[in-house]
Motif scaffolding. Structure first.
Motif, short mmCIF file in Angstrom:
data_model
loop_
_atom_site.label_atom_id
_atom_site.label_comp_id
_atom_site.label_asym_id
_atom_site.label_seq_id
_atom_site.Cartn_x
_atom_site.Cartn_y
_atom_site.Cartn_z
N GLN A 39 0.93 -1.22 0.01
CA GLN A 39 -0.01 -0.10 -0.17
C GLN A 39 0.94 1.31 -0.02
O GLN A 39 1.59 1.58 1.04
CB GLN A 39 -1.00 -0.09 1.23
N ASN A 43 -3.23 5.33 -2.16
CA ASN A 43 -3.67 4.10 -2.76
C ASN A 43 -4.12 3.13 -1.88
O ASN A 43 -3.86 2.94 -0.85
CB ASN A 43 -2.54 3.66 -3.62
N GLN A 44 -5.00 2.17 -2.72
CA GLN A 44 -5.53 1.21 -2.03
C GLN A 44 -4.29 0.05 -1.86
O GLN A 44 -3.54 -0.12 -2.58
CB GLN A 44 -6.82 0.60 -2.83
N ARG A 45 -4.65 -0.88 -1.03
CA ARG A 45 -3.89 -1.94 -0.68
C ARG A 45 -3.84 -2.79 -1.73
O ARG A 45 -5.15 -3.09 -2.30
CB ARG A 45 -4.06 -2.69 0.57
N GLU A 46 -2.96 -3.44 -2.49
CA GLU A 46 -3.10 -4.35 -3.67
C GLU A 46 -2.00 -5.64 -3.52
O GLU A 46 -0.88 -5.62 -2.79
CB GLU A 46 -2.45 -3.41 -4.84
#
Length: 121
Positions: A39, A43-46
């Motif tokens: 993350q 941003n979103q966790r990916e």
């Protein structure tokens, strides 16, 4: 109780390498998968990479050919070898595992505390 503990983050120059490790401990009957997420600020966790107990792997397109995930089932550990690092790889990296704690019980997702990876010159 189950714990995931990560290690290996740090500061590295572009093009450099780092190796992350994650060890699962506690009341563990079986581990279905272990993997790494990241993350970055804003941003979103990916998903970065995931390794299922049967041996199949999943990688984010952005890291294919540069990152390699591996697992030691006997030690309940998972590692992420990161080569040719880029500034856009900068993020907090989290270990995740789906773990069953009792025979025939359900699997639950557990997360580590995260480790910072910074790629900068």
């Amino acid at each position: 109780q189950v714990q995931l503990v990560e290690s290996g983050g740090g500061l590295v120059q572009p093009g450099g390498s780092l190796r992350l490790s994650c060890a699962a401990s506690g009341s563990i009957f079986s581990i279905y998968y272990m993997g790494w997420y990241r993350q970055a600020p804003g941003n979103q966790r990916e998903l970065v990479a995931r390794l299922v107990s049967g041996g199949s792997t999943n990688y984010a397109d952005s890291v294919k050919g540069r990152f390699t995930i591996s697992r030691d089932n006997a030690k309940n550990t998972v590692c992420l070898q990161m080569n040719n690092l880029k500034p856009e790889d900068t993020a907090v990296y989290y270990c995740k595992a789906r773990i069953t704690t009792v025979v025939d019980g359900p699997g639950y997702d557990y997360w580590g505390q995260g480790t910072q990876v910074t790629v900068s010159s």
